[in-house]
Design a protein around this motif. Structure first.
Motif, PDB file in Angstrom:
ATOM      1  N   LEU A  26      12.537  -8.053 -53.470  1.00  0.00           N
ATOM      2  CA  LEU A  26      11.676  -6.920 -53.123  1.00  0.00           C
ATOM      3  C   LEU A  26      10.254  -7.378 -52.828  1.00  0.00           C
ATOM      4  N   ALA A  27       9.770  -8.379 -53.580  1.00  0.00           N
ATOM      5  CA  ALA A  27       8.416  -8.888 -53.327  1.00  0.00           C
ATOM      6  C   ALA A  27       8.338  -9.551 -51.955  1.00  0.00           C
ATOM      7  N   GLN A  28       9.352 -10.328 -51.602  1.00  0.00           N
ATOM      8  CA  GLN A  28       9.370 -10.975 -50.289  1.00  0.00           C
ATOM      9  C   GLN A  28       9.437  -9.926 -49.176  1.00  0.00           C
ATOM     10  N   MET A 243      16.866   9.608 -51.726  1.00  0.00           N
ATOM     11  CA  MET A 243      15.908   8.576 -51.348  1.00  0.00           C
ATOM     12  C   MET A 243      14.938   8.270 -52.498  1.00  0.00           C
ATOM     13  N   THR A 244      14.861   6.995 -52.850  1.00  0.00           N
ATOM     14  CA  THR A 244      13.897   6.510 -53.835  1.00  0.00           C
ATOM     15  C   THR A 244      13.575   5.063 -53.440  1.00  0.00           C
ATOM     16  N   SER A 245      13.251   4.189 -54.375  1.00  0.00           N
ATOM     17  CA  SER A 245      13.056   2.771 -54.044  1.00  0.00           C
ATOM     18  C   SER A 245      13.753   1.938 -55.106  1.00  0.00           C
ATOM     19  N   TRP A 246      14.236   0.766 -54.723  1.00  0.00           N
ATOM     20  CA  TRP A 246      14.922  -0.087 -55.686  1.00  0.00           C
ATOM     21  C   TRP A 246      13.969  -0.664 -56.721  1.00  0.00           C
ATOM     22  N   GLU A 247      12.697  -0.762 -56.396  1.00  0.00           N
ATOM     23  CA  GLU A 247      11.727  -1.199 -57.404  1.00  0.00           C
ATOM     24  C   GLU A 247      11.793  -0.306 -58.629  1.00  0.00           C
ATOM     25  N   GLY A 254      19.725   2.410 -62.338  1.00  0.00           N
ATOM     26  CA  GLY A 254      20.396   1.251 -61.769  1.00  0.00           C
ATOM     27  C   GLY A 254      21.412   1.630 -60.713  1.00  0.00           C
ATOM     28  N   ALA A 255      22.330   0.693 -60.454  1.00  0.00           N
ATOM     29  CA  ALA A 255      23.335   0.882 -59.407  1.00  0.00           C
ATOM     30  C   ALA A 255      24.156   2.137 -59.669  1.00  0.00           C
ATOM     31  N   GLN A 256      24.459   2.837 -58.597  1.00  0.00           N
ATOM     32  CA  GLN A 256      25.180   4.103 -58.705  1.00  0.00           C
ATOM     33  C   GLN A 256      26.600   3.945 -58.138  1.00  0.00           C
ATOM     34  N   ASP A 257      27.015   4.874 -57.291  1.00  0.00           N
ATOM     35  CA  ASP A 257      28.408   4.943 -56.861  1.00  0.00           C
ATOM     36  C   ASP A 257      28.785   3.810 -55.917  1.00  0.00           C
ATOM     37  N   ALA A 258      30.089   3.627 -55.759  1.00  0.00           N
ATOM     38  CA  ALA A 258      30.589   2.520 -54.939  1.00  0.00           C
ATOM     39  C   ALA A 258      30.011   2.543 -53.538  1.00  0.00           C
ATOM     40  N   GLU A 259      29.864   3.735 -52.955  1.00  0.00           N
ATOM     41  CA  GLU A 259      29.362   3.820 -51.594  1.00  0.00           C
ATOM     42  C   GLU A 259      27.868   3.519 -51.495  1.00  0.00           C
ATOM     43  N   GLN A 260      27.183   3.458 -52.636  1.00  0.00           N
ATOM     44  CA  GLN A 260      25.750   3.214 -52.639  1.00  0.00           C
ATOM     45  C   GLN A 260      25.393   1.759 -52.957  1.00  0.00           C
ATOM     46  N   VAL A 261      26.403   0.903 -53.035  1.00  0.00           N
ATOM     47  CA  VAL A 261      26.187  -0.502 -53.378  1.00  0.00           C
ATOM     48  C   VAL A 261      26.666  -1.364 -52.212  1.00  0.00           C
ATOM     49  N   PHE A 262      25.725  -1.749 -51.347  1.00  0.00           N
ATOM     50  CA  PHE A 262      26.041  -2.616 -50.219  1.00  0.00           C
ATOM     51  C   PHE A 262      25.858  -4.079 -50.635  1.00  0.00           C
ATOM     52  N   PRO A 263      26.899  -4.913 -50.508  1.00  0.00           N
ATOM     53  CA  PRO A 263      26.708  -6.332 -50.837  1.00  0.00           C
ATOM     54  C   PRO A 263      25.567  -6.952 -50.033  1.00  0.00           C
ATOM     55  N   GLY A 264      24.678  -7.624 -50.742  1.00  0.00           N
ATOM     56  CA  GLY A 264      23.562  -8.323 -50.103  1.00  0.00           C
ATOM     57  C   GLY A 264      22.417  -7.428 -49.663  1.00  0.00           C
ATOM     58  N   PHE A 265      22.419  -6.163 -50.039  1.00  0.00           N
ATOM     59  CA  PHE A 265      21.405  -5.219 -49.551  1.00  0.00           C
ATOM     60  C   PHE A 265      19.993  -5.686 -49.907  1.00  0.00           C
ATOM     61  N   ILE A 296      11.252   9.711 -59.082  1.00  0.00           N
ATOM     62  CA  ILE A 296      10.327  10.356 -58.141  1.00  0.00           C
ATOM     63  C   ILE A 296       9.238   9.372 -57.706  1.00  0.00           C
ATOM     64  N   ALA A 297       8.839   8.456 -58.602  1.00  0.00           N
ATOM     65  CA  ALA A 297       7.830   7.467 -58.200  1.00  0.00           C
ATOM     66  C   ALA A 297       8.360   6.612 -57.054  1.00  0.00           C
ATOM     67  N   GLY A 298       9.630   6.292 -57.105  1.00  0.00           N
ATOM     68  CA  GLY A 298      10.239   5.540 -56.021  1.00  0.00           C
ATOM     69  C   GLY A 298      10.309   6.339 -54.738  1.00  0.00           C
ATOM     70  N   ALA A 299      10.596   7.643 -54.859  1.00  0.00           N
ATOM     71  CA  ALA A 299      10.645   8.498 -53.668  1.00  0.00           C
ATOM     72  C   ALA A 299       9.278   8.563 -52.997  1.00  0.00           C
ATOM     73  N   ARG A 300       8.230   8.698 -53.807  1.00  0.00           N
ATOM     74  CA  ARG A 300       6.881   8.786 -53.235  1.00  0.00           C
ATOM     75  C   ARG A 300       6.486   7.468 -52.566  1.00  0.00           C
ATOM     76  N   LYS A 301       6.843   6.347 -53.191  1.00  0.00           N
ATOM     77  CA  LYS A 301       6.547   5.047 -52.598  1.00  0.00           C
ATOM     78  C   LYS A 301       7.289   4.883 -51.265  1.00  0.00           C
TER      79      LYS A 301
END
Length: 623
Positions: A26-28, A243-247, A254-265, A296-301
């Motif tokens: 995420l930093a990169q 919509m939020t942010s992974w940060e 953390g990780a949610q449903d199967a459809e929301q986990v893309f390998p290498g995302f 919500i902090a992730g959504a705003r970011k």
């Protein structure tokens, strides 16, 4: 002498490692985007689409006939409803409701309505409020059931009238786990259902194909975001409570449903805002809940990032945001924000978006099938059955293992090795099925040092937190950062072996940890023999199974393109391999003769109740 490799509680070291990888990625990403201009962002749009397509195994290459048909229709004040079935793939039936205005002039603007994780899918009363309100406003709405919900339960049991696994999240995780084995992804099928839904809308003379939008909440907000990336015919997007942010999401929940986990995302430098970037310059609205579990902090970011992206394309007004102080769900304030957005961008009207009172339908009125379930009305394909055919095809053409192929597939890394003094032969002991104290005592009594590697196993799944087990969360986190959980765990075993010097080595694995033991034995020729107890029999069996359970922690994406577990065991010859009490993917014991057919070069045996470790493994323990 009995060794125990000291470590934090099970999985904590791995979780810390994964967190460091996520933070670094995420930093990169942030550094790269901070200097991105318009040309860079335009190039990134293509990059985002390509990466997401690659992570789901691509989309089907041909559009088969939809074979769409209306099974029932009825009229209400201001609109009518047509219950529709179409085939997004041959025999893969999608159940839907089409809401058509009875006033105004066709062709109408249209909406693809994507449901969240409601058990009754499109028929959820909350979602009906959106479909009905928009139909009364002059929109054609095609609302459809996602796989595993509503009329599309893949494991529906006619006798109990319920899903065998659990409708919604549980079915998604089960089939999502199976899809990974072929390099496919559960989201691939959700996205394709939506794309074919757009095909259906365009086929109708009462729809203006230049004015089609998509809107959904929660899991539907997820699908809306994905379709924004991969369906260019959409003219407006609304993603609610997703919509939020992974940060902010990474630590909790953390990780949610199967459809929301893309390998290498995350490894590939992607985050939530990239869904909207790929959609630009089309209008994209985020609606959020301040008390949501999606932070919500992730959504705003993320919205700040989206505004910057859209500003670079001179369309900042098309980056929309609405938040309300309540909990997760498509509540009335967020629904009304969606109406305002769709009125503005699909009809060119500024409208307050007030939702008028309405009456929703009983669920059975919205059934497109005769019984309320595809499984009992039409049978047809499921994601499991489609993926199983792909698994069979890949398995028949698999390359076979080599150390290089296995290392690449697992993503093996080296960890620092701590020296472990001693002179006795060693048994590396990995057990994810039970306490194993009696086993370890028996091994020590036979003259071996017993070395356990806590970070190489996952304890039993235990209680679910919001529908997700600990192993599921850990495996999903690994996928997001471009790793595999088995690869990390095998790496820990190999590094432990490096610290043992030249002492004779054997390895024992029980439960899902037996898979880790098998990988380690294949990659480390110093291991003289391997014992595998209660191991799931094969990856192909998992893909074939109707009801596999708790196997995400041994899955390696795309593995069936190259090899299967019996291939690894066969390649160990002439080293002894003991396969004891092999298991079906649902956890039940296999017949010994059936397991022997899968492992013809191994010593295959049952473990009768009451038989001691010494009795079962006398040959394995012989010095």
């Amino acid at each position: 002498m009995l060794f125990l490799i000291a470590a934090a509680a099970f999985g904590q070291a791995i979780e810390a490692e994964l967190t460091n990888l996520a933070r670094s990625a995420l930093a990169q990403r942030g550094e790269k985007l901070s200097a991105a201009g318009r040309e860079d962002l335009a190039a990134r749009q293509t990059f985002v689409r390509e990466k997401i397509l690659a992570s789901i195994g691509g989309l089907p290459s041909t559009r088969s006939p939809l074979n769409a048909r209306v099974t029932k229709s009825f009229s209400r004040d201001g609109y009518r409803v047509e219950n529709v079935i179409y085939e997004s793939l041959p025999g893969f039936y999608v159940t839907a409701n089409l809401y058509v205005p009875s006033t105004g002039q066709a062709p109408y603007p249209a909406l693809l309505g994507v449901a969240g994780h409601s058990a009754n899918g499109k028929a959820s009363a909350t979602y009906q409020h959106v479909w009905i309100s928009l139909a009364r406003r002059g929109f054609v709405v095609l609302a459809f059931d996602p796989p595993g919900q509503g009329e599309r339960s893949a494991t529906f049991d006619e006798e109990t009238g319920a899903s065998r696994i659990g409708i919604g999240v549980a079915e998604h995780i089960m089939e999502g786990t199976q899809c990974l084995l072929t390099g496919h992804h559960f989201a691939r099928y959700e996205i394709w259902d939506g794309i074919r839904g757009v095909d259906y809308l365009i086929s109708r003379s009462d729809v203006d194909q230049s004015r089609i939008g998509v809107a959904g909440n929660s899991g539907g907000g997820t699908q809306s975001a994905y379709l924004a990336v991969l369906e260019p015919r959409l003219a407006a997007i609304v993603s609610s409570c997703y919509m939020t942010s992974w940060e902010h999401l990474w630590d909790k929940p953390g990780a949610q449903d199967a459809e929301q986990v893309f390998p290498g995302f995350l490894r590939d430098g992607l985050d939530f805002s990239d869904f909207a970037l790929a959609a630009a310059p089309r209008p994209f609205l985020m609606t959020t809940a301040i008390q949501d579990f999606f932070p919500i902090a992730g959504a705003r970011k993320t919205y700040d990032e989206i505004k910057r992206f859209y500003r670079a394309f001179d369309v900042e007004a098309k980056a929309g945001y609405f938040e309300y102080d309540d909990t997760h769900g498509w509540s009335k304030p967020r629904r009304e924000a969606a109406y305002r957005w769709l009125e503005k961008w699909l009809k060119g009207k500024d409208d307050p978006g007030i939702e008028a009172p309405l009456v929703t339908e009983p669920e059975e009125n919205l059934y497109a099938t005769a019984t309320g379930q595809v499984r009992t009305s039409l049978a047809g394909e499921t994601i499991q059955s489609i993926n199983a055919k792909e698994a069979e095809r890949l398995y028949a053409a698999r390359r076979g293992p080599s150390r290089e192929i296995v290392r690449d597939r697992l993503g093996i890394e080296k960890y620092p090795a701590a020296a472990l003094p001693g002179s006795k032969p060693v048994v590396i002991y990995l057990n994810s099925a039970d306490n194993g104290a009696d086993d370890r005592r028996a091994i020590a009594a036979a003259g071996f040092d017993v070395v356990t590697v806590p970070d190489a196993i996952n304890p039993a799944p235990g209680p679910r937190e919001a529908g997700y087990t600990g192993p599921y969360k850990r495996a999903s986190s690994a996928l997001l950062v471009g790793k595999t959980l088995p690869g990390i765990q095998v790496s820990h075993v190999l590094s432990t072996i490096d610290g043992l010097g030249n002492r004779p080595l054997r390895i024992f694995g029980k439960g899902n940890a037996a898979v880790i033991a098998l990988y380690a034995a294949y990659l480390e020729p110093r291991i003289e023999s391997v014992a595998l107890e209660k191991m799931p029999v094969s990856y192909l069996a998992i893909a074939r199974a109707r009801f596999p359970r708790n196997l995400i922690d041994i899955v390696v994406p795309g593995v069936l393109k190259d090899f299967d577990l019996p291939d690894l065991a066969a390649a160990l010859a002439p080293r002894p391999v003991y396969v004891v009490d092999a298991r079906h993917p649902n956890g039940l014991p296999m017949l010994t003769r059936a397991a022997a057919l899968e492992y013809p070069k191994a010593i295959v045996a049952p473990r009768p109740e009451g038989w001691t470790f010494e009795k079962i493994y006398a040959a394995f323990l012989q010095r």
